[in-house]
Write an enzyme that holds these catalytic residues in place. Structure first.
Site, PDB file in Angstrom:
ATOM      1  N   MET A   1      -9.052   7.849   0.165  1.00  0.00           N
ATOM      2  CA  MET A   1      -9.917   8.338   1.274  1.00  0.00           C
ATOM      3  C   MET A   1     -10.678   9.671   1.206  1.00  0.00           C
ATOM      4  O   MET A   1     -10.043  10.472   0.581  1.00  0.00           O
ATOM      5  CB  MET A   1      -9.119   8.333   2.511  1.00  0.00           C
ATOM      6  CG  MET A   1      -8.342   7.222   2.872  1.00  0.00           C
ATOM      7  SD  MET A   1      -7.424   7.484   4.249  1.00  0.00           S
ATOM      8  CE  MET A   1      -6.623   5.831   4.404  1.00  0.00           C
TER       9      MET A   1
ATOM     10  N   ASP B   1      -6.078  -6.450   4.884  1.00  0.00           N
ATOM     11  CA  ASP B   1      -5.519  -5.203   4.871  1.00  0.00           C
ATOM     12  C   ASP B   1      -5.559  -4.498   6.159  1.00  0.00           C
ATOM     13  O   ASP B   1      -6.853  -4.124   6.841  1.00  0.00           O
ATOM     14  CB  ASP B   1      -6.417  -4.406   3.779  1.00  0.00           C
ATOM     15  CG  ASP B   1      -6.065  -3.024   3.819  1.00  0.00           C
ATOM     16  OD1 ASP B   1      -4.670  -2.570   4.153  1.00  0.00           O
ATOM     17  OD2 ASP B   1      -6.806  -2.274   2.998  1.00  0.00           O
ATOM     18  N   GLY B   2      -4.229  -4.169   6.807  1.00  0.00           N
ATOM     19  CA  GLY B   2      -4.028  -3.294   8.034  1.00  0.00           C
ATOM     20  C   GLY B   2      -3.246  -4.111   9.148  1.00  0.00           C
ATOM     21  O   GLY B   2      -3.679  -5.360   9.379  1.00  0.00           O
ATOM     22  N   GLY B   3      -2.197  -3.587   9.486  1.00  0.00           N
ATOM     23  CA  GLY B   3      -1.276  -4.197  10.488  1.00  0.00           C
ATOM     24  C   GLY B   3      -0.580  -5.232   9.861  1.00  0.00           C
ATOM     25  O   GLY B   3      -0.365  -6.281  10.802  1.00  0.00           O
TER      26      GLY B   3
ATOM     27  N   ASP C   1      -4.735   3.619  -1.568  1.00  0.00           N
ATOM     28  CA  ASP C   1      -5.782   3.767  -0.690  1.00  0.00           C
ATOM     29  C   ASP C   1      -6.705   5.266  -1.046  1.00  0.00           C
ATOM     30  O   ASP C   1      -5.989   6.121  -0.897  1.00  0.00           O
ATOM     31  CB  ASP C   1      -5.611   3.866   0.536  1.00  0.00           C
ATOM     32  CG  ASP C   1      -5.099   2.297   0.959  1.00  0.00           C
ATOM     33  OD1 ASP C   1      -5.983   1.545   1.045  1.00  0.00           O
ATOM     34  OD2 ASP C   1      -3.985   2.063   1.414  1.00  0.00           O
TER      35      ASP C   1
ATOM     36  N   GLY D   1      -8.858   3.731   7.467  1.00  0.00           N
ATOM     37  CA  GLY D   1      -8.549   5.519   7.616  1.00  0.00           C
ATOM     38  C   GLY D   1      -7.375   5.744   7.923  1.00  0.00           C
ATOM     39  O   GLY D   1      -6.670   6.861   7.516  1.00  0.00           O
ATOM     40  N   PHE D   2      -6.433   4.683   8.386  1.00  0.00           N
ATOM     41  CA  PHE D   2      -5.058   5.318   8.804  1.00  0.00           C
ATOM     42  C   PHE D   2      -4.141   3.931   8.646  1.00  0.00           C
ATOM     43  O   PHE D   2      -4.337   2.895   8.767  1.00  0.00           O
ATOM     44  CB  PHE D   2      -4.711   5.466  10.404  1.00  0.00           C
ATOM     45  CG  PHE D   2      -5.727   6.505  10.809  1.00  0.00           C
ATOM     46  CD1 PHE D   2      -5.626   8.043  10.626  1.00  0.00           C
ATOM     47  CD2 PHE D   2      -6.869   6.367  11.373  1.00  0.00           C
ATOM     48  CE1 PHE D   2      -6.455   8.922  10.846  1.00  0.00           C
ATOM     49  CE2 PHE D   2      -7.936   7.296  11.557  1.00  0.00           C
ATOM     50  CZ  PHE D   2      -7.789   8.603  11.311  1.00  0.00           C
ATOM     51  N   GLY D   3      -2.822   4.269   8.173  1.00  0.00           N
ATOM     52  CA  GLY D   3      -1.790   3.182   8.082  1.00  0.00           C
ATOM     53  C   GLY D   3      -1.181   3.066   9.233  1.00  0.00           C
ATOM     54  O   GLY D   3      -1.529   3.811  10.402  1.00  0.00           O
TER      55      GLY D   3
ATOM     56  N   GLY E   1       1.398  -1.842   4.178  1.00  0.00           N
ATOM     57  CA  GLY E   1       1.979  -0.609   3.768  1.00  0.00           C
ATOM     58  C   GLY E   1       3.099  -0.290   4.564  1.00  0.00           C
ATOM     59  O   GLY E   1       4.418  -0.295   4.145  1.00  0.00           O
TER      60      GLY E   1
ATOM     61  N   HIS F   1      -8.309   0.966  -3.669  1.00  0.00           N
ATOM     62  CA  HIS F   1      -9.385   0.470  -2.299  1.00  0.00           C
ATOM     63  C   HIS F   1     -10.214   1.964  -2.017  1.00  0.00           C
ATOM     64  O   HIS F   1      -9.465   2.764  -1.614  1.00  0.00           O
ATOM     65  CB  HIS F   1      -8.458  -0.041  -1.169  1.00  0.00           C
ATOM     66  CG  HIS F   1      -9.334  -0.111  -0.017  1.00  0.00           C
ATOM     67  ND1 HIS F   1      -8.443  -0.057   1.333  1.00  0.00           N
ATOM     68  CD2 HIS F   1     -10.510  -0.180   0.204  1.00  0.00           C
ATOM     69  CE1 HIS F   1      -9.279  -0.455   2.335  1.00  0.00           C
ATOM     70  NE2 HIS F   1     -10.613  -0.490   1.604  1.00  0.00           N
TER      71      HIS F   1
ATOM     72  N   MET G   1     -11.104  -5.961   6.209  1.00  0.00           N
ATOM     73  CA  MET G   1     -10.072  -5.049   7.066  1.00  0.00           C
ATOM     74  C   MET G   1      -9.771  -5.530   8.333  1.00  0.00           C
ATOM     75  O   MET G   1     -10.687  -6.178   9.026  1.00  0.00           O
ATOM     76  CB  MET G   1     -10.976  -3.932   7.310  1.00  0.00           C
ATOM     77  CG  MET G   1     -11.411  -3.035   5.867  1.00  0.00           C
ATOM     78  SD  MET G   1     -10.040  -2.478   4.881  1.00  0.00           S
ATOM     79  CE  MET G   1      -8.912  -1.718   6.332  1.00  0.00           C
TER      80      MET G   1
ATOM     81  N   HIS H   1      -1.201  -1.302  -3.987  1.00  0.00           N
ATOM     82  CA  HIS H   1      -2.511  -0.977  -3.275  1.00  0.00           C
ATOM     83  C   HIS H   1      -2.664   0.508  -3.173  1.00  0.00           C
ATOM     84  O   HIS H   1      -1.909   1.084  -2.879  1.00  0.00           O
ATOM     85  CB  HIS H   1      -2.586  -1.962  -2.154  1.00  0.00           C
ATOM     86  CG  HIS H   1      -3.979  -1.506  -1.401  1.00  0.00           C
ATOM     87  ND1 HIS H   1      -4.795  -2.374  -1.701  1.00  0.00           N
ATOM     88  CD2 HIS H   1      -4.355  -0.524  -0.267  1.00  0.00           C
ATOM     89  CE1 HIS H   1      -5.877  -1.909  -0.791  1.00  0.00           C
ATOM     90  NE2 HIS H   1      -5.411  -0.959   0.160  1.00  0.00           N
TER      91      HIS H   1
ATOM     92  N   SER I   1       0.847  -1.293   0.084  1.00  0.00           N
ATOM     93  CA  SER I   1      -0.088   0.224   0.091  1.00  0.00           C
ATOM     94  C   SER I   1       0.833   1.350  -0.132  1.00  0.00           C
ATOM     95  O   SER I   1       1.645   1.573   0.876  1.00  0.00           O
ATOM     96  CB  SER I   1      -1.001   0.099   1.238  1.00  0.00           C
ATOM     97  OG  SER I   1      -1.488   1.251   1.587  1.00  0.00           O
TER      98      SER I   1
ATOM     99  N   MET J   1     -12.165   3.973   0.047  1.00  0.00           N
ATOM    100  CA  MET J   1     -12.893   4.185   1.362  1.00  0.00           C
ATOM    101  C   MET J   1     -13.606   5.809   1.037  1.00  0.00           C
ATOM    102  O   MET J   1     -13.137   6.516   1.670  1.00  0.00           O
ATOM    103  CB  MET J   1     -11.721   4.433   2.178  1.00  0.00           C
ATOM    104  CG  MET J   1     -11.231   2.944   2.734  1.00  0.00           C
ATOM    105  SD  MET J   1      -9.763   3.096   3.434  1.00  0.00           S
ATOM    106  CE  MET J   1      -8.539   3.313   2.228  1.00  0.00           C
TER     107      MET J   1
HETATM  108  C1  DX5 Z   1      -5.864   1.418   6.121  1.00  0.00           C
HETATM  109  C2  DX5 Z   1      -5.735   1.229   4.877  1.00  0.00           C
HETATM  110  C3  DX5 Z   1      -4.514   0.302   4.169  1.00  0.00           C
HETATM  111  C4  DX5 Z   1      -3.054   0.972   4.807  1.00  0.00           C
HETATM  112  C5  DX5 Z   1      -2.675  -0.395   5.465  1.00  0.00           C
HETATM  113  O1  DX5 Z   1      -7.182   1.974   6.056  1.00  0.00           O
HETATM  114  O2  DX5 Z   1      -6.667   0.482   3.758  1.00  0.00           O
HETATM  115  O3  DX5 Z   1      -4.313  -0.208   2.997  1.00  0.00           O
HETATM  116  O4  DX5 Z   1      -2.496   1.536   3.998  1.00  0.00           O
HETATM  117  O5  DX5 Z   1      -1.445   0.001   5.947  1.00  0.00           O
HETATM  118  P1  DX5 Z   1      -0.533  -0.672   7.117  1.00  0.00           P
HETATM  119  O6  DX5 Z   1       0.175  -1.658   6.573  1.00  0.00           O
HETATM  120  O7  DX5 Z   1       0.429   0.346   7.749  1.00  0.00           O
HETATM  121  O8  DX5 Z   1      -1.436  -1.057   8.189  1.00  0.00           O
HETATM  122 ZN    ZN Z   2      -6.424  -0.264   2.004  1.00  0.00          ZN
END
Ligand code: DX5
Ligand code: ZN
Length: 222
Positions: A37, A175-177, A35, A142-144, A197, A66, A137, A33, A8, A68
Protein backbone atom coordinates in the site's frame (compact mmCIF):
# COMPACT_ATOMS: atom_id res chain seq x y z
CA UNK A 1 -8.84 -26.86 -10.53
CA UNK A 2 -7.57 -27.17 -6.94
CA UNK A 3 -8.50 -24.51 -4.41
CA UNK A 4 -5.70 -22.13 -3.35
CA UNK A 5 -5.43 -20.66 0.16
CA UNK A 6 -3.27 -17.53 0.30
CA UNK A 7 -2.87 -16.03 3.79
CA UNK A 8 -2.25 -12.29 3.88
CA UNK A 9 0.66 -11.34 6.12
CA UNK A 10 -1.00 -7.98 6.71
CA UNK A 11 -2.83 -9.96 9.41
CA UNK A 12 0.38 -11.48 10.84
CA UNK A 13 2.37 -10.46 13.90
CA UNK A 14 5.10 -8.63 12.01
CA UNK A 15 7.50 -8.61 14.95
CA UNK A 16 7.43 -12.41 14.88
CA UNK A 17 7.15 -12.84 11.14
CA UNK A 18 9.55 -15.77 10.94
CA UNK A 19 7.34 -17.77 13.36
CA UNK A 20 4.27 -16.78 11.35
CA UNK A 21 5.93 -17.92 8.11
CA UNK A 22 6.83 -21.26 9.71
CA UNK A 23 3.19 -21.64 10.75
CA UNK A 24 2.06 -20.96 7.16
CA UNK A 25 4.39 -23.71 5.93
CA UNK A 26 3.08 -26.09 8.56
CA UNK A 27 -0.52 -25.31 7.56
CA UNK A 28 0.24 -25.80 3.86
CA UNK A 29 -0.38 -22.27 2.54
CA UNK A 30 -0.26 -22.11 -1.25
CA UNK A 31 1.00 -18.53 -1.52
CA UNK A 32 1.96 -15.77 0.89
CA UNK A 33 -0.30 -12.83 0.02
CA UNK A 34 1.78 -9.64 0.27
CA UNK A 35 -0.23 -6.38 0.41
CA UNK A 36 1.67 -3.35 -0.84
CA UNK A 37 0.00 0.00 0.00
CA UNK A 38 1.37 3.37 -1.02
CA UNK A 39 -0.68 5.91 0.96
CA UNK A 40 -2.15 7.24 -2.30
CA UNK A 41 -4.18 4.53 -4.01
CA UNK A 42 -5.25 3.56 -0.48
CA UNK A 43 -4.87 5.74 2.64
CA UNK A 44 -2.17 3.73 4.46
CA UNK A 45 1.38 2.63 3.73
CA UNK A 46 2.28 -1.00 4.43
CA UNK A 47 5.52 -2.60 3.22
CA UNK A 48 7.49 -3.04 0.02
CA UNK A 49 10.34 -4.72 -1.83
CA UNK A 50 12.75 -4.86 1.12
CA UNK A 51 10.42 -7.00 3.20
CA UNK A 52 9.52 -9.14 0.18
CA UNK A 53 13.20 -9.96 -0.28
CA UNK A 54 13.48 -11.06 3.36
CA UNK A 55 10.34 -13.18 3.12
CA UNK A 56 11.66 -14.87 -0.05
CA UNK A 57 15.01 -15.56 1.59
CA UNK A 58 13.34 -17.14 4.60
CA UNK A 59 10.45 -19.12 3.10
CA UNK A 60 10.04 -21.25 0.00
CA UNK A 61 6.29 -20.58 -0.21
CA UNK A 62 5.56 -18.63 -3.43
CA UNK A 63 4.52 -14.99 -3.04
CA UNK A 64 1.35 -13.32 -4.27
CA UNK A 65 2.06 -9.58 -4.42
CA UNK A 66 -1.06 -7.36 -4.38
CA UNK A 67 -0.09 -3.86 -5.51
CA UNK A 68 -2.47 -1.24 -4.07
CA UNK A 69 -0.44 1.60 -5.56
CA UNK A 70 -0.87 4.27 -8.21
CA UNK A 71 1.27 4.01 -11.35
CA UNK A 72 1.66 0.23 -11.00
CA UNK A 73 3.90 0.19 -14.12
CA UNK A 74 6.69 1.96 -12.21
CA UNK A 75 6.94 -0.75 -9.55
CA UNK A 76 6.87 -3.96 -11.55
CA UNK A 77 10.60 -4.40 -12.08
CA UNK A 78 11.58 -3.98 -8.46
CA UNK A 79 8.98 -6.50 -7.27
CA UNK A 80 10.01 -8.93 -9.99
CA UNK A 81 13.63 -8.58 -8.85
CA UNK A 82 12.60 -9.03 -5.21
CA UNK A 83 11.20 -12.45 -6.13
CA UNK A 84 7.43 -12.07 -6.61
CA UNK A 85 5.80 -15.26 -7.92
CA UNK A 86 2.60 -13.46 -8.89
CA UNK A 87 1.94 -9.72 -9.22
CA UNK A 88 -1.60 -8.36 -9.14
CA UNK A 89 -2.32 -4.78 -10.18
CA UNK A 90 -5.57 -2.85 -9.85
CA UNK A 91 -7.56 -2.20 -13.01
CA UNK A 92 -8.20 1.27 -11.52
CA UNK A 93 -4.47 2.01 -11.13
CA UNK A 94 -2.96 0.92 -14.42
CA UNK A 95 -2.81 2.93 -17.61
CA UNK A 96 -1.50 0.18 -19.82
CA UNK A 97 -2.74 -3.17 -18.57
CA UNK A 98 -1.69 -4.96 -21.75
CA UNK A 99 1.84 -3.63 -21.36
CA UNK A 100 1.91 -4.79 -17.73
CA UNK A 101 0.78 -8.28 -18.73
CA UNK A 102 3.52 -8.33 -21.40
CA UNK A 103 6.18 -7.39 -18.82
CA UNK A 104 5.02 -10.08 -16.38
CA UNK A 105 4.81 -12.70 -19.10
CA UNK A 106 8.34 -11.93 -20.29
CA UNK A 107 9.64 -12.11 -16.71
CA UNK A 108 7.92 -15.48 -16.14
CA UNK A 109 5.86 -14.05 -13.29
CA UNK A 110 2.17 -14.94 -12.90
CA UNK A 111 -0.26 -12.07 -13.41
CA UNK A 112 -3.36 -10.83 -11.65
CA UNK A 113 -5.83 -8.01 -12.10
CA UNK A 114 -7.78 -6.73 -9.11
CA UNK A 115 -11.17 -4.99 -9.15
CA UNK A 116 -12.53 -2.73 -6.42
CA UNK A 117 -16.12 -3.24 -5.20
CA UNK A 118 -17.45 -0.27 -7.19
CA UNK A 119 -15.70 -1.19 -10.46
CA UNK A 120 -17.80 -3.26 -12.88
CA UNK A 121 -16.28 -6.71 -13.42
CA UNK A 122 -16.80 -6.35 -17.19
CA UNK A 123 -13.73 -4.07 -17.09
CA UNK A 124 -11.52 -7.18 -16.84
CA UNK A 125 -13.31 -9.26 -19.50
CA UNK A 126 -10.92 -8.19 -22.31
CA UNK A 127 -7.96 -9.71 -20.37
CA UNK A 128 -9.44 -13.10 -19.48
CA UNK A 129 -7.56 -14.86 -22.25
CA UNK A 130 -4.16 -13.89 -20.83
CA UNK A 131 -4.33 -13.11 -17.12
CA UNK A 132 -3.75 -15.87 -14.54
CA UNK A 133 -6.18 -14.57 -11.94
CA UNK A 134 -8.76 -11.92 -11.20
CA UNK A 135 -8.73 -10.68 -7.61
CA UNK A 136 -12.23 -9.57 -6.67
CA UNK A 137 -12.04 -7.20 -3.69
CA UNK A 138 -14.72 -8.22 -1.21
CA UNK A 139 -13.99 -5.14 0.96
CA UNK A 140 -12.77 -1.65 0.07
CA UNK A 141 -9.01 -2.12 -0.17
CA UNK A 142 -6.66 -0.57 2.34
CA UNK A 143 -7.23 -2.27 5.69
CA UNK A 144 -7.38 -5.77 7.14
CA UNK A 145 -10.17 -6.87 9.46
CA UNK A 146 -13.18 -5.51 7.52
CA UNK A 147 -16.51 -7.24 6.86
CA UNK A 148 -17.08 -9.22 3.68
CA UNK A 149 -19.42 -7.38 1.28
CA UNK A 150 -22.19 -9.78 0.21
CA UNK A 151 -22.82 -7.59 -2.84
CA UNK A 152 -19.65 -9.23 -4.18
CA UNK A 153 -21.40 -12.55 -4.74
CA UNK A 154 -23.29 -11.64 -7.96
CA UNK A 155 -20.05 -10.09 -9.26
CA UNK A 156 -18.19 -13.35 -8.71
CA UNK A 157 -21.02 -15.25 -10.46
CA UNK A 158 -20.91 -12.93 -13.47
CA UNK A 159 -17.17 -13.36 -13.75
CA UNK A 160 -17.40 -17.15 -13.43
CA UNK A 161 -20.03 -17.26 -16.18
CA UNK A 162 -17.79 -15.30 -18.53
CA UNK A 163 -14.76 -17.47 -17.72
CA UNK A 164 -16.77 -20.61 -18.44
CA UNK A 165 -18.21 -19.07 -21.62
CA UNK A 166 -14.71 -18.24 -22.87
CA UNK A 167 -13.27 -21.58 -21.76
CA UNK A 168 -10.55 -19.63 -19.95
CA UNK A 169 -8.31 -21.02 -17.15
CA UNK A 170 -8.28 -17.74 -15.22
CA UNK A 171 -8.69 -18.14 -11.48
CA UNK A 172 -11.08 -16.07 -9.38
CA UNK A 173 -9.57 -14.91 -6.10
CA UNK A 174 -11.44 -13.15 -3.29
CA UNK A 175 -9.80 -10.79 -0.81
CA UNK A 176 -11.26 -9.17 2.31
CA UNK A 177 -13.29 -10.47 5.24
CA UNK A 178 -12.73 -14.12 4.31
CA UNK A 179 -13.56 -16.66 7.04
CA UNK A 180 -15.14 -20.12 6.95
CA UNK A 181 -18.61 -18.78 6.28
CA UNK A 182 -17.79 -16.11 3.69
CA UNK A 183 -15.26 -18.36 1.92
CA UNK A 184 -18.01 -20.92 1.40
CA UNK A 185 -20.39 -18.30 -0.01
CA UNK A 186 -17.67 -17.09 -2.39
CA UNK A 187 -16.80 -20.67 -3.35
CA UNK A 188 -20.42 -21.41 -4.23
CA UNK A 189 -20.51 -18.24 -6.33
CA UNK A 190 -17.45 -19.42 -8.30
CA UNK A 191 -14.26 -18.35 -6.48
CA UNK A 192 -11.34 -20.81 -6.35
CA UNK A 193 -8.63 -18.79 -4.57
CA UNK A 194 -8.99 -17.39 -1.06
CA UNK A 195 -6.95 -14.60 0.53
CA UNK A 196 -7.39 -14.31 4.27
CA UNK A 197 -5.49 -12.26 6.84
CA UNK A 198 -7.21 -11.69 10.18
CA UNK A 199 -9.11 -14.99 10.24
CA UNK A 200 -6.07 -17.16 9.46
CA UNK A 201 -3.63 -15.47 11.82
CA UNK A 202 -6.09 -15.10 14.73
CA UNK A 203 -6.99 -18.77 14.63
CA UNK A 204 -3.62 -20.41 14.08
CA UNK A 205 -2.49 -20.94 10.48
CA UNK A 206 -1.23 -24.47 11.27
CA UNK A 207 -4.79 -25.79 11.63
CA UNK A 208 -7.03 -23.19 10.00
CA UNK A 209 -5.57 -23.41 6.50
CA UNK A 210 -6.19 -27.15 6.47
CA UNK A 211 -9.74 -26.74 7.72
CA UNK A 212 -10.50 -24.12 5.10
CA UNK A 213 -9.12 -26.34 2.37
CA UNK A 214 -11.18 -29.36 3.48
CA UNK A 215 -14.31 -27.28 3.55
CA UNK A 216 -13.75 -25.62 0.19
CA UNK A 217 -12.61 -28.73 -1.65
CA UNK A 218 -15.76 -30.58 -0.68
CA UNK A 219 -17.10 -31.67 -4.08
CA UNK A 220 -20.67 -30.82 -3.04
CA UNK A 221 -19.66 -27.20 -3.31
CA UNK A 222 -18.79 -27.45 -7.01
C1 DX5 B 1 -7.13 -5.39 2.09
C2 DX5 B 1 -6.04 -6.35 1.68
C3 DX5 B 1 -6.27 -7.72 2.15
C4 DX5 B 1 -6.26 -7.89 3.65
C5 DX5 B 1 -7.27 -8.94 3.96
O1 DX5 B 1 -6.97 -4.18 1.48
O2 DX5 B 1 -5.89 -6.38 0.28
O3 DX5 B 1 -5.39 -8.67 1.55
O4 DX5 B 1 -5.03 -8.25 4.17
O5 DX5 B 1 -7.39 -8.99 5.32
P1 DX5 B 1 -8.63 -9.62 6.06
O6 DX5 B 1 -8.63 -11.08 5.76
O7 DX5 B 1 -8.34 -9.29 7.48
O8 DX5 B 1 -9.86 -8.93 5.54
ZN1 ZN C 1 -4.73 -8.08 -0.61
Amino acid sequence: MPVLINPSILGADLLHLSDELRALKEGGADYIHFDVMDGRFVPEISFGELLLREVRAFSDIPTDVHLMVTESERHLDSFIRAGASRITVHVEAAEDLSGILDTLEQAGVLSGISVNPETPVVSVFPYLDRVDSILVMTVHPGFGGQHFMEESLPRIRTLREEIVRKGSRTRIAVDGGINTETALLARKAGADTFVSGTFVFRNGPETVIRKLRELLEDPQVE
